[in-house]
Write an enzyme that holds these catalytic residues in place. Structure first.
Site, PDB file in Angstrom:
ATOM      1  N   HIS A  86       4.555   5.153  11.856  1.00 27.78           N
ATOM      2  CA  HIS A  86       3.974   5.295  13.329  1.00 27.78           C
ATOM      3  C   HIS A  86       4.948   5.584  14.390  1.00 27.78           C
ATOM      4  CE1 HIS A  86       0.120   3.941  11.719  1.00 27.78           C
ATOM      5  NE2 HIS A  86       0.672   2.875  11.497  1.00 27.78           N
ATOM      6  N   ASP A 121      -1.184   4.293   2.995  1.00 25.52           N
ATOM      7  CA  ASP A 121      -1.423   3.219   3.876  1.00 25.52           C
ATOM      8  C   ASP A 121      -2.721   3.254   4.308  1.00 25.52           C
ATOM      9  OD1 ASP A 121      -1.310   1.684   6.468  1.00 25.52           O
ATOM     10  OD2 ASP A 121       0.786   1.354   5.834  1.00 25.52           O
ATOM     11  N   HIS A 123      -3.545   2.812   7.180  1.00 24.66           N
ATOM     12  CA  HIS A 123      -3.286   3.484   8.815  1.00 24.66           C
ATOM     13  C   HIS A 123      -2.942   4.932   8.472  1.00 24.66           C
ATOM     14  CE1 HIS A 123      -2.890  -0.859   9.615  1.00 24.66           C
ATOM     15  NE2 HIS A 123      -3.936  -0.681  10.508  1.00 24.66           N
TER      16      HIS A 123
END
Length: 208
Positions: A86, A121, A123
């Site tokens: 991220h 993942d 996310h």
């Protein structure tokens, strides 16, 4: 193998100089009033002693893994502290202070390698996708829970890249509660054919 800490120049392959200075200053205990602008403070990315040193080791581990593979010393390298997908050039996000993946992939493409990035993942791998959204030197594939339900709220099928990168960003969002069978079916249908067609020199994975 113990990782070598990444230096400022190596981290700056992806991250902005002012953000790196913010991390270094906070790590040294300095009062940095603009920390919140960089995603640092209460919440997902707390300020703590050693945060920059830890970030150096995380980035360094990814770079070292890349070197081990490209040198032919190993076929596969596993960076156990990596996967901070991220992180953005100018701010921390989602527990990710530096994006070790983007740093290592940038180093690889600067050496002329074609890279396939596969992210499983839960996310969406938004930071890595954004880093290479306009290039055909990196194929990014992310399988994740739909951004309609889960952080970071991105990773929809319409996100396919721009310019030279159009068609080189691939997203497969799943509904909440997806089981192993559905996930495996989606992975099998999407990932092997795309990787085979792209023919990367190096495959980088984020394993959740």
């Amino acid at each position: 193998i113990a990782p070598d800490p990444a230096d400022v120049t190596e981290i700056a392959r992806f991250h902005d100089a002012d953000y790196i200075e913010m991390l270094r200053g906070l790590d040294a205990g300095q009062w940095m009033p603009d920390a919140a602008r960089y995603g640092l403070g209460p919440g997902d990315n707390p300020i703590f002693p050693g945060m920059y040193v830890w970030s150096q080791l995380c980035a360094g581990g990814a770079l070292q893994a890349a070197r081990l593979v490209t040198s032919g010393e190993v076929d596969v390298a596993f960076h156990i502290a990596g996967g901070l997908h991220h992180g953005r050039p100018d701010h921390a996000s989602g527990f990710c202070y530096v994006n070790d993946l983007a740093i290592a992939i940038t180093a690889l493409i600067q050496q002329g390698y074609r890279v396939a990035y596969i992210d499983v993942d839960v996310h969406h791998g938004d930071g890595v996708q954004a880093a290479f959204y306009d290039t055909d030197q990196v194929l990014t594939i992310s399988l994740h829970e739909s951004g309609r339900f889960l952080f970071p709220g991105t990773g929809f099928v319409e996100e396919i890249g721009v310019g030279k990168g159009q068609g080189y960003a691939v997203n497969l969002p799943f509904p909440p509660g997806t089981d192993d069978a559905l996930f495996s079916e989606g992975f099998t249908a999407i990932v092997p054919p795309l990787v085979e067609a792209y023919k990367p020199d190096v495959v980088v994975t984020q394993l959740g």
